[in-house]
Design a protein around this motif. Structure first.
Motif, mmCIF file in Angstrom:
data_model
loop_
_atom_site.group_PDB
_atom_site.id
_atom_site.type_symbol
_atom_site.label_atom_id
_atom_site.label_comp_id
_atom_site.label_asym_id
_atom_site.label_seq_id
_atom_site.Cartn_x
_atom_site.Cartn_y
_atom_site.Cartn_z
ATOM 1 N N ALA A 101 0.620 -1.135 0.205
ATOM 2 C CA ALA A 101 0.117 0.069 0.042
ATOM 3 C C ALA A 101 0.914 1.171 0.042
ATOM 4 N N ALA A 102 1.962 1.247 0.881
ATOM 5 C CA ALA A 102 2.838 2.523 0.781
ATOM 6 C C ALA A 102 3.435 2.477 -0.465
ATOM 7 N N VAL A 103 3.858 1.516 -1.348
ATOM 8 C CA VAL A 103 4.391 1.721 -2.663
ATOM 9 C C VAL A 103 3.724 2.498 -3.615
ATOM 10 N N GLN A 104 2.413 1.892 -3.425
ATOM 11 C CA GLN A 104 1.412 2.183 -4.488
ATOM 12 C C GLN A 104 1.059 3.757 -3.953
ATOM 13 N N SER A 105 0.873 4.127 -3.028
ATOM 14 C CA SER A 105 0.543 5.623 -2.474
ATOM 15 C C SER A 105 1.760 6.412 -3.046
ATOM 16 N N GLN A 106 3.058 5.969 -2.827
ATOM 17 C CA GLN A 106 4.191 6.653 -3.224
ATOM 18 C C GLN A 106 4.384 7.078 -4.543
ATOM 19 N N LYS A 107 4.162 5.960 -5.451
ATOM 20 C CA LYS A 107 3.751 6.193 -6.917
ATOM 21 C C LYS A 107 2.659 7.194 -7.235
ATOM 22 N N ARG A 108 1.556 7.256 -6.694
ATOM 23 C CA ARG A 108 0.577 8.249 -6.943
ATOM 24 C C ARG A 108 1.031 9.561 -6.600
ATOM 25 N N MET A 109 1.568 9.647 -5.391
ATOM 26 C CA MET A 109 2.208 11.092 -5.085
ATOM 27 C C MET A 109 3.239 11.631 -5.834
ATOM 28 N N MET A 110 4.252 10.808 -6.628
ATOM 29 C CA MET A 110 5.295 11.052 -7.438
ATOM 30 C C MET A 110 4.647 11.499 -8.862
ATOM 31 N N PHE A 111 3.610 10.599 -9.169
ATOM 32 C CA PHE A 111 3.075 10.919 -10.464
ATOM 33 C C PHE A 111 2.232 12.488 -10.441
ATOM 34 N N ILE A 112 1.753 12.776 -9.474
ATOM 35 C CA ILE A 112 1.153 13.990 -9.221
ATOM 36 C C ILE A 112 2.038 15.230 -8.983
ATOM 37 N N ILE A 113 2.959 14.828 -8.267
ATOM 38 C CA ILE A 113 4.148 15.876 -8.121
ATOM 39 C C ILE A 113 4.981 16.317 -9.226
ATOM 40 N N LEU A 114 5.468 15.171 -10.100
ATOM 41 C CA LEU A 114 6.402 15.386 -11.534
ATOM 42 C C LEU A 114 5.254 15.768 -12.432
ATOM 43 N N THR A 115 4.103 15.411 -12.248
ATOM 44 C CA THR A 115 3.019 16.112 -13.378
ATOM 45 C C THR A 115 2.763 17.681 -13.046
ATOM 46 N N MET A 116 3.216 18.016 -11.870
ATOM 47 C CA MET A 116 3.010 19.395 -11.655
ATOM 48 C C MET A 116 4.217 20.111 -12.448
ATOM 49 N N ILE A 117 5.485 19.590 -12.427
ATOM 50 C CA ILE A 117 6.602 20.030 -13.076
ATOM 51 C C ILE A 117 6.268 20.120 -14.363
ATOM 52 N N VAL A 118 5.668 18.965 -14.908
ATOM 53 C CA VAL A 118 5.463 19.132 -16.566
ATOM 54 C C VAL A 118 4.341 20.148 -16.802
ATOM 55 N N ALA A 119 3.586 20.403 -15.720
ATOM 56 C CA ALA A 119 2.448 21.694 -15.968
ATOM 57 C C ALA A 119 2.998 23.002 -15.999
ATOM 58 N N VAL A 120 4.247 23.298 -14.963
ATOM 59 C CA VAL A 120 4.897 24.354 -15.044
ATOM 60 C C VAL A 120 5.482 24.836 -16.335
ATOM 61 N N ALA A 121 6.157 23.614 -16.925
ATOM 62 C CA ALA A 121 6.719 23.929 -18.271
ATOM 63 C C ALA A 121 5.844 24.079 -19.319
ATOM 64 N N ALA A 122 4.689 23.309 -19.288
ATOM 65 C CA ALA A 122 3.674 23.572 -20.291
ATOM 66 C C ALA A 122 3.181 24.925 -20.142
ATOM 67 N N PHE A 123 2.914 25.451 -18.985
ATOM 68 C CA PHE A 123 2.148 26.713 -19.071
ATOM 69 C C PHE A 123 3.415 27.843 -19.180
ATOM 70 N N ASN A 124 4.314 27.659 -19.316
ATOM 71 C CA ASN A 124 5.482 28.671 -19.866
ATOM 72 C C ASN A 124 5.163 28.990 -21.383
ATOM 73 N N LEU A 125 4.341 27.903 -21.828
ATOM 74 C CA LEU A 125 3.682 28.261 -23.314
ATOM 75 C C LEU A 125 2.923 29.442 -23.492
ATOM 76 N N VAL A 126 2.233 29.981 -22.212
ATOM 77 C CA VAL A 126 1.347 30.965 -22.106
ATOM 78 C C VAL A 126 1.856 32.399 -22.264
ATOM 79 N N SER A 127 3.240 32.320 -21.660
ATOM 80 C CA SER A 127 3.825 33.581 -21.803
ATOM 81 C C SER A 127 4.513 33.696 -23.281
ATOM 82 N N THR A 128 4.997 32.603 -23.682
ATOM 83 C CA THR A 128 5.672 32.634 -25.275
ATOM 84 C C THR A 128 4.391 32.953 -26.290
#
Length: 427
Positions: free
Chosen positions: A276-303
């Motif tokens: 259960a801990a491993v599955q929870s960590q995978k979900r949290m890592m997916f959310i956290i790293l998706t935020m990094i992708v989101a920050v980079a993606a929304f740099n397109l707004v300024s571009t």
């Protein structure tokens, strides 16, 4: 005629803006911001792929090493002992998914050598049957698993346990184990029973590759453990299945086939908290790293906002030539989506390459930096594993492209509202 000339003009203009030339320092800066957005998306996607692959590999490797020692299903007797274990094993083997059954008894104990005392889980096994339900016989690094003959009082230790005790094959250890018969009397009298002692000979050493087992597990013949602990029969059965993933279902079906006093536990319940801990960590890592992708993606707004401001005259000319607001919006959405596709594609290529070569890249970095990333005592394994799941790659790439597309909506809508007369007033 080139392929691009066959595309709708919105796509042609969007492609042209994506690879904007360097006629001015402003255009050069916009191109730089666009490249930064591509690089940010690519790095975010690659990081997400690599991290999830390592976590998948970690879970698979630890599970595999755990199941080389653990049974797929364990059967216990509520009375504490199973004197008729052979009849119960025969009943369990009637199930088409059950491939083997072996008796066992587990006892918490202490091993003592020259003043050094270590806790150990002493497991009594039948060496002739145990090899059918676990892989310990194939994991021997010294001695022989077959040496666990009845009455020999030999013991096979995990490599880390043997090292901590400072023993090798042929050495003697003192076993301290609770008296099974005295435990019942102590429960009613409130007194603590004295432990029983027994001298054992180390006849083998195994290494499962899982630190928890290598540092705590000791194996002896089931009859010897019964004698040492003062009990009359094995505690239960260990079952091996054709498909370990079916263990929960098979355990439920066996429950209706076996006597009522028996209860079952499949391997997913033994370490349920860990899984259960491993599955929870995978979900949290997916959310956290998706935020990094989101920050980079929304740099397109300024571009895109800067591009819209820079292309006011172009937008006005296109409008006066008959382009609709929808077409103008489509031009900039094409530009932003292409940047997202390029970033996601490069990120997938980089992430897949790294994930497939983690076993080469990580040891190289460790040698260069002189560090070791995984402590076996903490992480149970010492090598960085990786398991690339293509379904994860598809999800990650799709999310990156979707976020890039969403980032284009406002700037594109803003461009579609440009009024030609105002845009050309100062041109």
């Amino acid at each position: 005629m080139s392929i691009t000339h066959k595309l709708p003009y919105e796509w042609q203009v969007g492609l042209r803006y994506t690879r904007a030339g360097k006629r001015s320092s402003r255009n050069s800066f916009i191109s730089f911001i666009s490249l930064a957005s591509v690089a940010g998306i690519a790095l975010g996607v690659a990081a997400l792929i690599v991290v999830l692959s390592v976590m998948n590999g970690f879970q698979k490797e630890v599970t595999s090493r755990m199941l080389s020692v653990l049974a797929h299903v364990e059967v216990f007797d509520a009375r504490g002992a199973m004197p008729d274990w052979r009849a119960s094993a025969a009943q369990a083997l009637r199930h088409p998914e059950v491939r083997a059954a072996a008796p066992f008894i587990d006892a918490q104990s202490m091993l003592l050598v020259d003043g050094v005392m270590k806790p150990a889980l002493l497991r009594g096994v039948d060496p002739g049957l145990e090899g059918k339900v676990s892989s310990i016989a194939q994991q021997m690094t010294a001695g022989s698993f077959d040496s666990l003959r009845p009455g020999s009082f030999n013991v096979v230790l995990g490599r880390a346990l043997a090292t901590s005790l400072g023993v090798e094959v042929g050495d003697r250890v003192t076993l301290l184990i609770a008296n099974g018969e005295a435990l019942g009397a102590a429960a009613t009298s409130g007194q603590n029973p004295l432990p029983r002692t027994r001298a054992l000979t180390v006849s083998g050493i195994f290494q499962a590759g899982h630190f928890e087992f290598d540092s705590t597990l000791a194996l002896a013949n089931v009859e010897d453990v019964q004698t040492a602990a003062g009990v009359s029969a094995p505690a239960g059965l260990r079952l091996r299945l054709a498909d370990l993933q079916e263990a929960p279902r098979v355990a439920l079906e066996l429950r209706s086939m076996l006597p009522e006093e028996l209860y079952l536990r499949d391997w997913t319940k033994v370490n349920a908290v860990w899984f259960a801990a491993v599955q929870s960590q995978k979900r949290m890592m997916f959310i956290i790293l998706t935020m990094i992708v989101a920050v980079a993606a929304f740099n397109l707004v300024s571009t895109l906002v800067m591009t819209v401001k820079d292309k006011q005259a172009d937008i006005a000319i296109l409008r006066t030539l008959g382009s609709s607001p929808r077409s103008i919006m489509k031009i900039f959405m094409v530009q932003g989506t292409l940047v997202g596709l390029l970033g996601a594609g490069l990120g997938v290529l980089l992430g897949v390459t790294v994930a497939l070569n983690v076993d080469v890249i990580v040891p190289f970095i460790e040698r260069v930096l002189g560090v070791h990333f995984l402590s076996q005592e903490v992480y149970l394994i010492s090598e960085m594993p990786s398991e690339l799941v293509w379904n994860d790659v598809a999800w990650i790439g799709g999310v990156a492209v979707l976020l890039s597309f969403l980032a284009t909506i406002y700037p594109s809508w803003s461009a579609s509202r440009t009024r030609p007369a105002e845009a050309l007033r100062y041109e």
